[in-house]
Design a protein around this motif. Structure first.
Motif, PDB file in Angstrom:
ATOM      1  N   ILE A  34       0.828  -1.206   0.000  1.00  0.00           N
ATOM      2  CA  ILE A  34       0.000   0.000   0.000  1.00  0.00           C
ATOM      3  C   ILE A  34       0.864   1.259   0.000  1.00  0.00           C
ATOM      4  O   ILE A  34       0.580   2.238  -0.701  1.00  0.00           O
ATOM      5  N   LEU A  35       1.955   1.239   0.771  1.00  0.00           N
ATOM      6  CA  LEU A  35       2.787   2.434   0.945  1.00  0.00           C
ATOM      7  C   LEU A  35       3.929   2.534  -0.062  1.00  0.00           C
ATOM      8  O   LEU A  35       4.620   3.555  -0.099  1.00  0.00           O
ATOM      9  N   LEU A  36       4.114   1.512  -0.870  1.00  0.00           N
ATOM     10  CA  LEU A  36       5.307   1.423  -1.726  1.00  0.00           C
ATOM     11  C   LEU A  36       5.512   2.660  -2.596  1.00  0.00           C
ATOM     12  O   LEU A  36       6.606   3.203  -2.676  1.00  0.00           O
ATOM     13  N   GLY A  37       4.474   3.131  -3.251  1.00  0.00           N
ATOM     14  CA  GLY A  37       4.625   4.254  -4.176  1.00  0.00           C
ATOM     15  C   GLY A  37       4.308   5.611  -3.564  1.00  0.00           C
ATOM     16  O   GLY A  37       4.188   6.599  -4.291  1.00  0.00           O
ATOM     17  N   ARG A  38       4.200   5.660  -2.230  1.00  0.00           N
ATOM     18  CA  ARG A  38       3.790   6.894  -1.565  1.00  0.00           C
ATOM     19  C   ARG A  38       4.969   7.531  -0.834  1.00  0.00           C
ATOM     20  O   ARG A  38       5.682   6.868  -0.090  1.00  0.00           O
ATOM     21  N   THR A  39       5.156   8.810  -1.032  1.00  0.00           N
ATOM     22  CA  THR A  39       6.269   9.531  -0.414  1.00  0.00           C
ATOM     23  C   THR A  39       6.051   9.683   1.084  1.00  0.00           C
ATOM     24  O   THR A  39       4.943  10.000   1.541  1.00  0.00           O
ATOM     25  N   SER A  40       7.108   9.465   1.850  1.00  0.00           N
ATOM     26  CA  SER A  40       7.099   9.735   3.284  1.00  0.00           C
ATOM     27  C   SER A  40       7.167  11.254   3.474  1.00  0.00           C
ATOM     28  O   SER A  40       8.147  11.895   3.089  1.00  0.00           O
ATOM     29  N   GLU A  41       6.130  11.841   4.068  1.00  0.00           N
ATOM     30  CA  GLU A  41       6.043  13.291   4.201  1.00  0.00           C
ATOM     31  C   GLU A  41       6.570  13.804   5.530  1.00  0.00           C
ATOM     32  O   GLU A  41       7.146  14.888   5.608  1.00  0.00           O
TER      33      GLU A  41
END
Length: 419
Positions: free
Chosen positions: A313-320
């Motif tokens: 789920i988090l693979l393509g999401r930037t850590s903000e």
């Protein structure tokens, strides 16, 4: 980069040479299935020789596993600039066409003096094989400045990113010690002696969060993903970990935005070594030296089912952003002070909160002994959902007096989505 559409879970110390084939000489496919059933989907190989390497790659393709190839010629290329391109070309010629290949292992924990040669190797490999990655693992932040060859740990990671431009930054940090006094051994190799002595320096070693803060900051700056290698095997001063401690390592790494994860180790090292000759006293990897599953195998198998789902789920999401509630001995962390993004308030005893683009928040417990509860409030009109790891579905949370509640087991992590 040979990118994957799934979160990759890998390891150090895979199937030893003496176990890769059965007594009749055929490849022992049961060992590959055993690894896959643990939740590992990226095999880190040894150099088994050309014939076995090819069989291993074909077997992994059938099992939908990827492979990081370890080939002795790459180590030779690192030391032999004159024949570097020729050696690397021969490796690419042998293995680049296999669909299971993800990349090539280059070196473990280099001093910064090796960065120019590593940059050259990566450049040549990228020219010869644009698809597959060059894998290098860095020292942790408790390595001495002499071992790093840089004035600070952040400088080391930053310089590595600038000069080598890796497809992924990898490092290991082993946090959980048991506090045994250092044993005296004759260690002639300076690098090995430094690693051994550094391991005994502190108990419940601080620096885990300072380490991942430096790596995360450098990787965001250079737009490079990172991977954390976490401790499994008991050895030297490192203790036999509980499942909650293993979960602590996994979900803290995920909360910080790690895009891949590795276990140290899958197979317990020292297969061909007598215990009396083993200064690390290796035990309790996922597989014993004799090839039997340990309790850690089943713990990690359980963890990996959840890690795979959340990691995907988090693979393509930037850590903000990453915030801490509850103090830690490290100095570079950011503590929660009020509101961020779509969260107006966040209350807990001892939690790390990783915020990702799209309204995702990974809550990771820093308490590996006790369960705890997290409460939060969000702006009016927003929906709060929690990913039910055991069921593989999103469930809408109901607010009580405007407050949402998330339960965290010891060392565990939970993913919520605010939309």
């Amino acid at each position: 980069m040979a990118r994957s559409d799934r979160f990759l879970i890998t390891h150090w110390c895979g199937i030893p040479h003496k176990f890769i084939r059965k007594a009749d000489g055929t490849l022992d496919l049961d060992r590959f299935v055993e690894m896959k059933e643990s939740g590992i989907n990226l095999m880190a190989s040894y150099d088994y020789g050309y014939e076995t390497n090819c069989e291993m790659l074909a077997a992994c393709e059938k099992l939908d596993m990827k492979v990081i190839m370890c080939v002795d010629r790459i180590d030779r290329a690192l030391r032999d600039a004159e024949h570097r391109r020729e050696l690397l070309a021969s490796v690419v010629r042998d293995y680049a066409s296999y669909p299971a290949l993800l990349g090539y292992h280059i070196v473990d924990e280099p001093n910064s003096g090796a960065f120019p040669a590593l940059a050259d190797i990566r450049r040549i490999l990228k020219e010869l094989d644009p698809v597959h990655e060059s894998y290098i693992n860095l020292f942790p932040n408790y390595a001495s400045l002499e071992m790093l060859g840089n004035p600070s740990y952040y400088d080391h990671v930053d310089q590595y990113c600038k000069l080598v431009r890796p497809e992924i930054v990898s490092y290991d940090h082993y946090h959980f010690c048991k506090g045994e006094p250092i044993e005296q051994h004759e260690i002639t190799d300076a690098r090995e002696r430094g690693i051994y002595e550094a391991a005994f320096q502190k108990i419940e070693r601080p620096g885990f969060f300072d380490n991942i803060e430096d790596v995360r900051t450098a990787c965001l700056k250079h737009d490079i993903p990172f991977m954390v290698i976490i401790l499994v095997v008991e050895h030297g001063p490192y203790r036999n970990l509980t499942e909650a401690e293993l979960r602590w390592e996994v979900f803290q790494s995920l909360a910080y935005g790690s895009k891949r994860l590795s276990y140290f180790t899958y197979w317990t090292p020292g297969v061909d070594r007598d215990e009396g000759d083993d200064m690390w006293h290796w035990q309790n990897g996922m597989i014993t030296k004799k090839g039997e599953k340990t309790a850690h195998y089943y713990m990690i198998q359980s963890i990996n089912k959840e890690l795979q789902a959340l990691g995907d789920i988090l693979l393509g999401r930037t850590s903000e952003a990453v915030f801490h509630i509850g103090k830690v001995p490290d100095t570079k962390v950011t503590y929660w002070t009020g509101a961020y993004g779509s969260v107006n308030s966040l209350t807990a005893e001892n939690v790390t909160a990783g915020f990702f683009e799209g309204g995702y928040v990974l809550l990771a417990s820093k308490d590996y002994e006790n369960a705890q509860t997290v409460t939060l409030t969000v702006p009016a009109g927003r929906r709060v959902r929690q990913y039910a790891k055991g069921e593989g579905i999103w469930k809408t949370l109901e607010a009580a007096d405007g407050t949402y509640t998330v339960a965290l087991a010891a060392g565990d992590g939970e993913l919520i989505l605010i939309d």
